[in-house]
Write a protein that holds these residues in place. Structure first.
Motif, PDB file in Angstrom:
ATOM      1  N   LEU A  60       0.835  -1.208   0.000  1.00 40.78           N
ATOM      2  CA  LEU A  60       0.000   0.000   0.000  1.00 40.78           C
ATOM      3  C   LEU A  60       0.867   1.254   0.000  1.00 40.78           C
ATOM      4  O   LEU A  60       0.621   2.187  -0.769  1.00 40.78           O
ATOM      5  N   ALA A  61       1.891   1.275   0.831  1.00 41.86           N
ATOM      6  CA  ALA A  61       2.798   2.428   0.851  1.00 41.86           C
ATOM      7  C   ALA A  61       3.465   2.584  -0.507  1.00 41.86           C
ATOM      8  O   ALA A  61       3.594   3.705  -1.022  1.00 41.86           O
ATOM      9  N   GLY A  62       3.871   1.471  -1.103  1.00 40.82           N
ATOM     10  CA  GLY A  62       4.476   1.515  -2.424  1.00 40.82           C
ATOM     11  C   GLY A  62       3.529   2.070  -3.472  1.00 40.82           C
ATOM     12  O   GLY A  62       3.934   2.827  -4.356  1.00 40.82           O
ATOM     13  N   ALA A  63       2.263   1.707  -3.367  1.00 45.26           N
ATOM     14  CA  ALA A  63       1.265   2.228  -4.312  1.00 45.26           C
ATOM     15  C   ALA A  63       1.088   3.730  -4.156  1.00 45.26           C
ATOM     16  O   ALA A  63       0.926   4.456  -5.134  1.00 45.26           O
ATOM     17  N   LYS A  64       1.122   4.187  -2.923  1.00 48.73           N
ATOM     18  CA  LYS A  64       0.908   5.616  -2.663  1.00 48.73           C
ATOM     19  C   LYS A  64       2.019   6.492  -3.212  1.00 48.73           C
ATOM     20  O   LYS A  64       1.796   7.666  -3.494  1.00 48.73           O
ATOM     21  N   ILE A  65       3.212   5.929  -3.379  1.00 43.34           N
ATOM     22  CA  ILE A  65       4.338   6.739  -3.870  1.00 43.34           C
ATOM     23  C   ILE A  65       4.912   6.171  -5.166  1.00 43.34           C
ATOM     24  O   ILE A  65       6.035   6.486  -5.546  1.00 43.34           O
ATOM     25  N   ALA A  66       4.127   5.356  -5.847  1.00 45.19           N
ATOM     26  CA  ALA A  66       4.580   4.722  -7.088  1.00 45.19           C
ATOM     27  C   ALA A  66       4.803   5.759  -8.187  1.00 45.19           C
ATOM     28  O   ALA A  66       4.155   6.810  -8.209  1.00 45.19           O
ATOM     29  N   ASN A  68       4.112   5.412 -11.386  1.00 38.39           N
ATOM     30  CA  ASN A  68       3.157   5.391 -12.498  1.00 38.39           C
ATOM     31  C   ASN A  68       1.896   4.619 -12.100  1.00 38.39           C
ATOM     32  O   ASN A  68       1.881   3.871 -11.124  1.00 38.39           O
ATOM     33  N   ALA A  69       0.864   4.807 -12.911  1.00 41.37           N
ATOM     34  CA  ALA A  69      -0.436   4.197 -12.622  1.00 41.37           C
ATOM     35  C   ALA A  69      -0.390   2.677 -12.690  1.00 41.37           C
ATOM     36  O   ALA A  69      -1.099   1.998 -11.947  1.00 41.37           O
ATOM     37  N   LEU A  99      -8.383   5.480  -8.791  1.00 39.69           N
ATOM     38  CA  LEU A  99      -7.510   5.330  -9.957  1.00 39.69           C
ATOM     39  C   LEU A  99      -8.340   5.114 -11.217  1.00 39.69           C
ATOM     40  O   LEU A  99      -8.130   5.772 -12.230  1.00 39.69           O
ATOM     41  N   TYR A 100      -9.290   4.185 -11.163  1.00 43.84           N
ATOM     42  CA  TYR A 100     -10.124   3.902 -12.327  1.00 43.84           C
ATOM     43  C   TYR A 100     -10.939   5.127 -12.724  1.00 43.84           C
ATOM     44  O   TYR A 100     -11.135   5.396 -13.901  1.00 43.84           O
ATOM     45  N   PHE A 101     -11.436   5.863 -11.743  1.00 52.41           N
ATOM     46  CA  PHE A 101     -12.185   7.079 -12.028  1.00 52.41           C
ATOM     47  C   PHE A 101     -11.294   8.096 -12.743  1.00 52.41           C
ATOM     48  O   PHE A 101     -11.692   8.696 -13.736  1.00 52.41           O
ATOM     49  N   ALA A 102     -10.078   8.254 -12.261  1.00 49.95           N
ATOM     50  CA  ALA A 102      -9.132   9.200 -12.877  1.00 49.95           C
ATOM     51  C   ALA A 102      -8.758   8.768 -14.289  1.00 49.95           C
ATOM     52  O   ALA A 102      -8.453   9.610 -15.139  1.00 49.95           O
ATOM     53  N   GLN A 103      -8.794   7.476 -14.539  1.00 49.18           N
ATOM     54  CA  GLN A 103      -8.475   6.954 -15.864  1.00 49.18           C
ATOM     55  C   GLN A 103      -9.706   6.927 -16.777  1.00 49.18           C
ATOM     56  O   GLN A 103      -9.642   6.412 -17.885  1.00 49.18           O
TER      57      GLN A 103
END
Length: 148
Positions: A60-66, A68-69, A99-103
């Motif tokens: 989760l932390a990795g996703a928050k600072i990844a 790219n999408a 994420l899906y909404f933003a995409q």
């Protein structure tokens, strides 16, 4: 597009993390040292076993600072699929919905929001339906615009 995602995801609260190494990684990222924060998370994921209770938290932390999408999506989906009973699964579903909404993917947005409501009915994060509720309208508008 990824920048757009960052604008709808609220600043991640450090208190959501319980591991001091992940708190430090997120603090570094928030202070502009994103590469250092990512390095901490990468090292932690490389040393933890998948059965370690910190592992989904590190994803989760990795996703928050990844960067790219695609990495965001991969980490979040892994939490939902492999660690669905963890305390971070509802967070992952909410972030996937955003994420899906933003995409501009109304189908996946609605599916993620529905799954959050179905699988985690007691979650305080059930605000995701606002994204899911907008998704069918977006699809209708898209079809109407294409027909015009």
């Amino acid at each position: 597009m990824f920048v757009g995602l960052l604008s709808i995801i609220p600043t991640f609260p450090l208190s959501a993390q319980t591991d001091s190494r992940l708190i430090e990684a997120l603090r570094l990222a928030q202070s502009g040292q994103v590469d250092s924060g990512r390095a901490i998370v990468r090292r932690l994921l490389a040393t933890l076993t998948p059965g370690d209770s910190v592992f989904p938290q590190a994803l989760l932390a990795g996703a928050k600072i990844a960067p790219n999408a695609q990495t965001v999506s991969s980490n979040l989906n892994r939490i939902v699929v492999e660690y669905g009973a963890s305390p971070w699964a509802d967070d992952a579903l909410l972030l996937l919905t955003q994420l899906y909404f933003a995409q501009h993917d109304p189908v996946q947005t609605a599916q993620a929001a529905e799954r959050l409501n179905r699988d985690y009915p007691d979650s305080p994060l059930r605000r995701a339906p606002t994204f899911g509720a907008r998704a069918p309208t977006s699809t209708s508008r898209t079809r109407h615009a294409a027909a015009s």
